[in-house]
Design an enzyme around this catalytic site. Structure first.
Site: not given
Ligand code: F6R
Length: 253
Positions: A74, A147, A154
């Site tokens: 992303d 979440n 999401e």
């Molecule tokens: C990152 C992504 C997100 C993260 C998730 C966890 O490329 O796609 O899904 O893996 O938000 O983020 P952290 O590791 O910062 O807790």
């Protein structure tokens, strides 16, 4: 299909484990063998130690990234690529600038190109085609949101969703505000690989550490397959491994 998981002591040992799996995968696909390997990569806090580990192993000659193609999950909408919090900047700082990856083979959704003549849909479709033209993703690294989001899919995302423009959930904006001066500065949208895109990867490894992820991890593994917890869709894939530390595994029944 039950999701396999392995529990390591702490964040560092879980990260080392994932880096080891990646090195094995890359070396199995070294130029002497089939030559090509396409990795799906994640950003965020969780994989930082994995990338650190990979850089170290590259420097000590254990692994080379020649012949490797990468696709990130992303990219934020609204940040120029050179912005320090863009995911491109993250990947450069934490991996791309330190190893022998061919830059032309590294890809992130070109969210910064969205303008009147380049729609998010066209940019997303192009990303899907680039993945397909590279032969699909062999090995996808994932993190997980509190979440249950994977990529920026999401709650509410569907199992067959493609790469697309999405709105970030309020909890994601809040969680990611730690990287910005204020919550207002966190982008509200991103282009993300869809759940459908992620599920096409041949192997998926999700790394989760820390108590904040425990509920989302348990729901993904034990709960129903539901868009309320997008990571639960991984139950439908035949080759998924969750690598967890004790805290992230603490709510699994
Ligand atoms: C990152 C992504 C997100 C993260 C998730 C966890 O490329 O796609 O899904 O893996 O938000 O983020 P952290 O590791 O910062 O807790």
């Amino acid at each position: 299909m039950a999701i396999l998981y392995t529990v390591l002591e702490d964040h560092e040992s879980a990260s080392r484990h994932v880096a080891g799996l990646l090195v094995e995968t890359i070396n199995r696909h070294s130029p002497d063998t089939s030559g090509l390997c396409t990795l799906g990569l994640a950003t965020g806090s969780t994989p930082l130690s994995v990338y650190e580990n990979l850089c170290r192993r590259y420097q000590s000659g254990e692994v080379s990234f020649q012949g490797i193609t990468t696709f990130n999950l992303d990219e934020y909408v609204g940040l120029p690529p050179e912005h320090p919090q863009s995911y491109l900047a993250y990947m450069r700082t934490n991996l791309f600038d330190h190893v022998d990856l061919d830059r032309s083979k590294t890809h992130l959704p070109a969210a910064h190109q969205i303008d009147d003549s380049h729609s998010a849909e066209a940019i997303s479709r192009r990303y899907e085609s680039e993945i397909e033209n590279a032969g699909g993703i062999d090995w996808q690294l994932l993190g997980i949101g509190v979440n249950g989001h994977i990529g920026f899919n999401e709650p509410g995302a569907t199992i067959d969703s493609p790469t697309r423009l999405v709105d970030l959930a309020a909890s994601t904006i809040e969680a990611n505000s730690r990287f910005f001066e204020s919550t207002d500065q966190v982008p509200k949208q991103a282009i993300t690989m869809g759940i459908g895109t992620i599920l096409k990867a041949r192997k998926i490894v999700l790394l989760a550490t820390g108590a904040a992820k425990a509920e989302a991890v348990a729901a993904a593994i034990n709960g129903p397959v539901t868009s309320d917890n997008p990571a639960s869709f991984l139950q439908t894939h035949s080759d998924v491994l969750f690598v967890l530390d004790r805290e992230a595994a603490s709510a699994i029944a």
